[in-house]
Design an enzyme around this catalytic site. Structure first.
Site, PDB file in Angstrom:
ATOM      1  N   LYS A  22       0.840  -1.206   0.000  1.00 48.94           N
ATOM      2  CA  LYS A  22       0.000   0.000   0.000  1.00 48.94           C
ATOM      3  C   LYS A  22       0.874   1.254   0.000  1.00 48.94           C
ATOM      4  O   LYS A  22       0.669   2.162  -0.814  1.00 48.94           O
ATOM      5  CB  LYS A  22      -0.904   0.011   1.224  1.00 48.94           C
ATOM      6  CG  LYS A  22      -1.570   1.362   1.529  1.00 48.94           C
ATOM      7  CD  LYS A  22      -2.511   1.312   2.691  1.00 48.94           C
ATOM      8  CE  LYS A  22      -1.882   1.613   3.996  1.00 48.94           C
ATOM      9  NZ  LYS A  22      -1.607   3.034   4.302  1.00 48.94           N
ATOM     10  N   ASN A  23       1.864   1.274   0.882  1.00 51.67           N
ATOM     11  CA  ASN A  23       2.623   2.519   1.083  1.00 51.67           C
ATOM     12  C   ASN A  23       3.698   2.750   0.031  1.00 51.67           C
ATOM     13  O   ASN A  23       4.321   3.811   0.016  1.00 51.67           O
ATOM     14  CB  ASN A  23       3.206   2.554   2.500  1.00 51.67           C
ATOM     15  CG  ASN A  23       2.101   2.683   3.539  1.00 51.67           C
ATOM     16  OD1 ASN A  23       0.947   2.956   3.198  1.00 51.67           O
ATOM     17  ND2 ASN A  23       2.434   2.463   4.791  1.00 51.67           N
ATOM     18  N   ARG A  92      -4.790  10.502   3.981  1.00 46.41           N
ATOM     19  CA  ARG A  92      -3.560  11.283   4.067  1.00 46.41           C
ATOM     20  C   ARG A  92      -2.639  11.038   2.887  1.00 46.41           C
ATOM     21  O   ARG A  92      -1.832  11.862   2.542  1.00 46.41           O
ATOM     22  CB  ARG A  92      -2.843  10.925   5.354  1.00 46.41           C
ATOM     23  CG  ARG A  92      -3.499  11.502   6.554  1.00 46.41           C
ATOM     24  CD  ARG A  92      -2.562  11.586   7.702  1.00 46.41           C
ATOM     25  NE  ARG A  92      -1.230  11.981   7.325  1.00 46.41           N
ATOM     26  CZ  ARG A  92      -0.783  13.235   7.279  1.00 46.41           C
ATOM     27  NH1 ARG A  92      -1.639  14.211   7.473  1.00 46.41           N
ATOM     28  NH2 ARG A  92       0.453  13.519   6.999  1.00 46.41           N
ATOM     29  N   CYS A 116      -5.697  12.153  12.050  1.00 44.09           N
ATOM     30  CA  CYS A 116      -6.541  10.962  12.109  1.00 44.09           C
ATOM     31  C   CYS A 116      -6.454  10.463  13.549  1.00 44.09           C
ATOM     32  O   CYS A 116      -5.792  11.060  14.395  1.00 44.09           O
ATOM     33  CB  CYS A 116      -6.054   9.914  11.118  1.00 44.09           C
ATOM     34  SG  CYS A 116      -4.466   9.240  11.566  1.00 44.09           S
ATOM     35  N   ARG A 121      -0.904  14.336  12.873  1.00 45.41           N
ATOM     36  CA  ARG A 121      -0.394  14.225  11.489  1.00 45.41           C
ATOM     37  C   ARG A 121      -0.085  15.605  10.888  1.00 45.41           C
ATOM     38  O   ARG A 121      -0.630  15.999   9.873  1.00 45.41           O
ATOM     39  CB  ARG A 121      -1.384  13.448  10.611  1.00 45.41           C
ATOM     40  CG  ARG A 121      -1.903  12.159  11.179  1.00 45.41           C
ATOM     41  CD  ARG A 121      -0.863  11.093  11.476  1.00 45.41           C
ATOM     42  NE  ARG A 121      -0.230  10.540  10.300  1.00 45.41           N
ATOM     43  CZ  ARG A 121      -0.724   9.538   9.585  1.00 45.41           C
ATOM     44  NH1 ARG A 121      -1.872   9.021   9.908  1.00 45.41           N
ATOM     45  NH2 ARG A 121      -0.071   9.073   8.548  1.00 45.41           N
ATOM     46  N   ILE A 123       1.803  18.722   8.891  1.00 45.25           N
ATOM     47  CA  ILE A 123       2.489  18.704   7.587  1.00 45.25           C
ATOM     48  C   ILE A 123       3.549  19.799   7.503  1.00 45.25           C
ATOM     49  O   ILE A 123       3.975  20.184   6.410  1.00 45.25           O
ATOM     50  CB  ILE A 123       1.480  18.828   6.425  1.00 45.25           C
ATOM     51  CG1 ILE A 123       0.747  20.171   6.469  1.00 45.25           C
ATOM     52  CG2 ILE A 123       0.491  17.682   6.425  1.00 45.25           C
ATOM     53  CD1 ILE A 123      -0.036  20.443   5.164  1.00 45.25           C
ATOM     54  N   ASP A 305       3.825   0.706  12.392  1.00 45.22           N
ATOM     55  CA  ASP A 305       2.628   0.069  11.821  1.00 45.22           C
ATOM     56  C   ASP A 305       2.444  -1.364  12.310  1.00 45.22           C
ATOM     57  O   ASP A 305       1.375  -1.940  12.098  1.00 45.22           O
ATOM     58  CB  ASP A 305       2.690   0.090  10.285  1.00 45.22           C
ATOM     59  CG  ASP A 305       2.606   1.505   9.755  1.00 45.22           C
ATOM     60  OD1 ASP A 305       2.924   1.716   8.574  1.00 45.22           O
ATOM     61  OD2 ASP A 305       2.263   2.415  10.533  1.00 45.22           O
ATOM     62  N   ARG A 398      -8.835  -0.879   4.189  1.00 45.24           N
ATOM     63  CA  ARG A 398      -8.044   0.207   3.583  1.00 45.24           C
ATOM     64  C   ARG A 398      -6.645  -0.278   3.229  1.00 45.24           C
ATOM     65  O   ARG A 398      -5.984   0.249   2.344  1.00 45.24           O
ATOM     66  CB  ARG A 398      -7.912   1.385   4.562  1.00 45.24           C
ATOM     67  CG  ARG A 398      -9.126   2.267   4.702  1.00 45.24           C
ATOM     68  CD  ARG A 398      -8.795   3.487   5.518  1.00 45.24           C
ATOM     69  NE  ARG A 398      -7.535   4.068   5.070  1.00 45.24           N
ATOM     70  CZ  ARG A 398      -6.732   4.824   5.838  1.00 45.24           C
ATOM     71  NH1 ARG A 398      -7.064   5.067   7.083  1.00 45.24           N
ATOM     72  NH2 ARG A 398      -5.623   5.326   5.366  1.00 45.24           N
TER      73      ARG A 398
HETATM   74  C1  EPZ Z   1       3.774   7.077   6.459  1.00 48.30           C
HETATM   75  O1  EPZ Z   1       2.943   8.064   7.041  1.00 48.30           O
HETATM   76  C2  EPZ Z   1       2.902   5.840   6.323  1.00 48.30           C
HETATM   77  N1  EPZ Z   1       1.775   6.130   5.452  1.00 48.30           N
HETATM   78  C3  EPZ Z   1       2.395   5.411   7.700  1.00 48.30           C
HETATM   79  O2  EPZ Z   1       1.629   4.213   7.532  1.00 48.30           O
HETATM   80  C4  EPZ Z   1       3.594   5.102   8.575  1.00 48.30           C
HETATM   81  O3  EPZ Z   1       3.139   4.767   9.870  1.00 48.30           O
HETATM   82  C5  EPZ Z   1       4.508   6.330   8.661  1.00 48.30           C
HETATM   83  O4  EPZ Z   1       4.877   6.777   7.332  1.00 48.30           O
HETATM   84  C6  EPZ Z   1       5.774   5.966   9.424  1.00 48.30           C
HETATM   85  O5  EPZ Z   1       6.613   7.020   9.554  1.00 48.30           O
HETATM   86  C7  EPZ Z   1       1.942   6.076   4.099  1.00 48.30           C
HETATM   87  O6  EPZ Z   1       3.025   5.841   3.609  1.00 48.30           O
HETATM   88  C8  EPZ Z   1       0.728   6.328   3.266  1.00 48.30           C
HETATM   89  P1  EPZ Z   1       5.657  10.434   8.629  1.00 48.30           P
HETATM   90  P2  EPZ Z   1       3.433   9.618   7.077  1.00 48.30           P
HETATM   91  O7  EPZ Z   1       5.612  11.715   7.904  1.00 48.30           O
HETATM   92  O8  EPZ Z   1       4.264   9.906   5.891  1.00 48.30           O
HETATM   93  C9  EPZ Z   1       5.739  13.596  12.179  1.00 48.30           C
HETATM   94  C10 EPZ Z   1      -0.257   2.832   7.701  1.00 48.30           C
HETATM   95  O9  EPZ Z   1      -0.821   2.279   8.659  1.00 48.30           O
HETATM   96  N2  EPZ Z   1       5.590  14.612  11.147  1.00 48.30           N
HETATM   97  O10 EPZ Z   1       6.827   9.523   8.417  1.00 48.30           O
HETATM   98  O11 EPZ Z   1       2.243  10.466   7.335  1.00 48.30           O
HETATM   99  C11 EPZ Z   1       4.497  12.737  12.340  1.00 48.30           C
HETATM  100  O12 EPZ Z   1       3.563  13.359  13.200  1.00 48.30           O
HETATM  101  C12 EPZ Z   1       0.217   4.261   7.834  1.00 48.30           C
HETATM  102  O13 EPZ Z   1      -0.038   2.276   6.597  1.00 48.30           O
HETATM  103  C13 EPZ Z   1       5.721  15.948  11.492  1.00 48.30           C
HETATM  104  O14 EPZ Z   1       5.937  16.290  12.646  1.00 48.30           O
HETATM  105  O15 EPZ Z   1       4.338   9.597   8.376  1.00 48.30           O
HETATM  106  C14 EPZ Z   1       5.053  11.478  12.928  1.00 48.30           C
HETATM  107  O16 EPZ Z   1       5.242  11.667  14.318  1.00 48.30           O
HETATM  108  C15 EPZ Z   1      -0.065   4.849   9.207  1.00 48.30           C
HETATM  109  N3  EPZ Z   1       5.581  16.897  10.526  1.00 48.30           N
HETATM  110  C16 EPZ Z   1       6.444  11.346  12.283  1.00 48.30           C
HETATM  111  O17 EPZ Z   1       6.753  12.661  11.805  1.00 48.30           O
HETATM  112  C17 EPZ Z   1       5.342  16.561   9.217  1.00 48.30           C
HETATM  113  O18 EPZ Z   1       5.244  17.462   8.366  1.00 48.30           O
HETATM  114  C18 EPZ Z   1       6.508  10.381  11.115  1.00 48.30           C
HETATM  115  O19 EPZ Z   1       5.496  10.733  10.199  1.00 48.30           O
HETATM  116  C19 EPZ Z   1       5.210  15.192   8.873  1.00 48.30           C
HETATM  117  C20 EPZ Z   1       5.356  14.237   9.857  1.00 48.30           C
END
Ligand code: EPZ
Length: 417
Positions: A22-23, A92, A116, A121, A123, A305, A398
């Site tokens: 998926k990812n 997302r 969520c 989450r 950005i 995850d 999903r």
């Molecule tokens: C990706 O989410 C995955 N989703 C998530 O999988 C996975 O858990 C996550 O990466 C792991 O890091 C997809 O690929 C679609 P991040 P993403 O940006 O990109 C913080 C699943 O179950 N952060 O790596 O949204 C954030 O809050 C899903 O398949 C900021 O602070 O995750 C988190 O604490 C759930 N500012 C950490 O970084 C930002 O601008 C990692 O988030 C972005 C993120």
């Protein structure tokens, strides 16, 4: 058919083929926008998030057609940059369309992607990184307006690894003027898959999978044929299920090298693992040992995850386990449901729980509240004595193509109702 009914207590046996990731599929689908051509993505998982992404691509003027387990996307006629807000709000992963659209068009308007149930989450890292490349952002009435009169390469340092922000930088940088150097990049295998796809389209990218990625912008990209790699989180889900139920299974086309931290935990639980080029052989223990401390971390650490699945397994572990979640702030929502099945779990603070293993769980009615917690409840039900009904399973669909079919192939007594 939003519920799953399970009669637990069966040791898993047999082979299961692991679906496409998926990812990996989601950012690669977004990347098809950059070619203005047609790409065929084989082994693309048929899951709700992919269907949602496909409908967003259609809204933007792409033609999208399923061919067996592959999906063909032609982005030669991309027409408008405003995405249907309801789809964006609900998912997302559409955030990675931001980087792709900026690479293709000079203006993007999208619903501000909300948080969520697993966390806020934010950005901010996406906005910081893209603004370094000349993108200007304005938020008005819940929408995000992004404009880039001249998208240019930049030196960007992410203060912490973000998968999505890394993907957005890569997607924008392949079309920017000049080179981009990204330090502090996420190292997940899904980043490598995205760069492999873009490389096959003609992009020049170095360092994918390391913390430092260099992208040469401005090269013409062409459509290609590409196979989505197996989903390491789905493979890890089934591997941990075997730790909880015992038995012997084979995870076809799963990659052991992408799951090293999980394999280490599984062996500490008393499992025996053998990785081959064709997949992973897994032998589960009669009863899982308690691993004293399991802590999630960015790749190659233990994946957030799979945290809920490890938690579910350790509810019947021989001893006490501390589970620490360092990535998301609210990823213990499954605890309440597991307690209803007889688990003994104490919330130590917002980031960690103490699990005291009990001899067995008892089947009952439980509700999935999010994707991975829902999958963890299915594992708990497979381990439990008696019958369990898991409701709220649209969350699970999903990310899992057909979790009931897969576990049935492994001998489980499981049906969707
Ligand atoms: C990706 O989410 C995955 N989703 C998530 O999988 C996975 O858990 C996550 O990466 C792991 O890091 C997809 O690929 C679609 P991040 P993403 O940006 O990109 C913080 C699943 O179950 N952060 O790596 O949204 C954030 O809050 C899903 O398949 C900021 O602070 O995750 C988190 O604490 C759930 N500012 C950490 O970084 C930002 O601008 C990692 O988030 C972005 C993120």
């Amino acid at each position: 058919m939003d519920s799953i009914r399970i009669r637990g207590g069966v040791a898993l046996q047999g082979n299961v083929r692991i679906q496409g990731s998926k990812n990996a599929a989601l950012p690669i689908l977004a990347a098809t926008l950059l070619t203005g051509d047609s790409s065929l993505l084989k082994n693309c998982p048929r899951i709700a998030d992919v269907y949602a992404m496909a409908s967003l691509l259609k809204d933007l003027g792409c033609s999208v057609n399923w061919q067996g387990n592959g999906i063909e996307v032609d982005s030669s006629r991309v027409r408008r940059e405003e995405m249907q807000s309801e789809a964006v709000k609900g998912m997302r992963s559409s955030l990675c369309l931001l980087g792709a659209l900026l690479g293709r068009c000079s203006e993007v308007v999208m619903e501000y992607p909300g948080g969520c149930c697993i966390g806020a989450r934010p950005i901010d890292l996406h906005l910081y990184a893209l603004s370094r490349m000349g993108v200007e952002f304005l938020e008005t009435d819940g929408k995000l307006h992004a404009t880039a009169d001249r998208l240019h390469g930049a030196e960007i340092v992410l203060p912490k690894p973000s998968v999505g922000a890394t993907e957005n930088v890569i997607l924008a940088a392949v079309c920017a003027e000049g080179d981009t150097v990204l330090e502090g990049a996420a190292r997940e295998p899904e980043i490598e898959a995205l760069c492999d796809y873009l490389g096959a389209c003609g992009a020049w990218i170095e360092g994918a999978g390391s913390g430092r990625i260099v992208i040469r912008g401005g090269r013409k990209l062409y459509g290609t044929e590409f196979s989505i790699p197996a989903d390491r989180i789905v493979a890890g889900t089934y591997l941990l299920a075997c730790m909880g139920t015992g038995g012997n299974i084979f995870l076809e086309n799963a990659s052991g090298s992408e799951l090293e931290a999980v394999l280490q935990v599984a062996e500490q639980m008393g499992g025996h693992i053998c990785s081959t080029n064709q997949g992973i052989y897994v032998q589960g223990p009669i009863r899982p040992k308690a691993v004293s401390h399991i802590e999630t971390a960015p790749y190659p650490g233990f994946p957030t995850d799979l945290q809920s699945m490890a938690l579910a397994v350790e509810t019947v572990g021989e001893g006490e386990t501390v589970i620490e979640e360092t990535i998301f702030e609210n990823r213990f929502r499954v605890v309440e449901e597991l307690r209803q099945m007889g688990a003994c779990i104490e919330q130590m603070d917002e980031r960690s729980v103490l699990v005291k293993g009990v001899p067995s769980l008892t089947g009952t009615e439980v509700t999935a509240k999010e994707l991975r917690g829902g999958a963890a409840l299915v594992i708990a039900a497979l381990m439990a004595r008696g019958k369990t009904t898991v409701s709220g399973c649209s969350y699970i669909y999903r990310g899992y193509e057909n979790i009931c079919r897969d576990f049935r192939e492994l001998g489980a007594r499981i049906i969707s109702v």
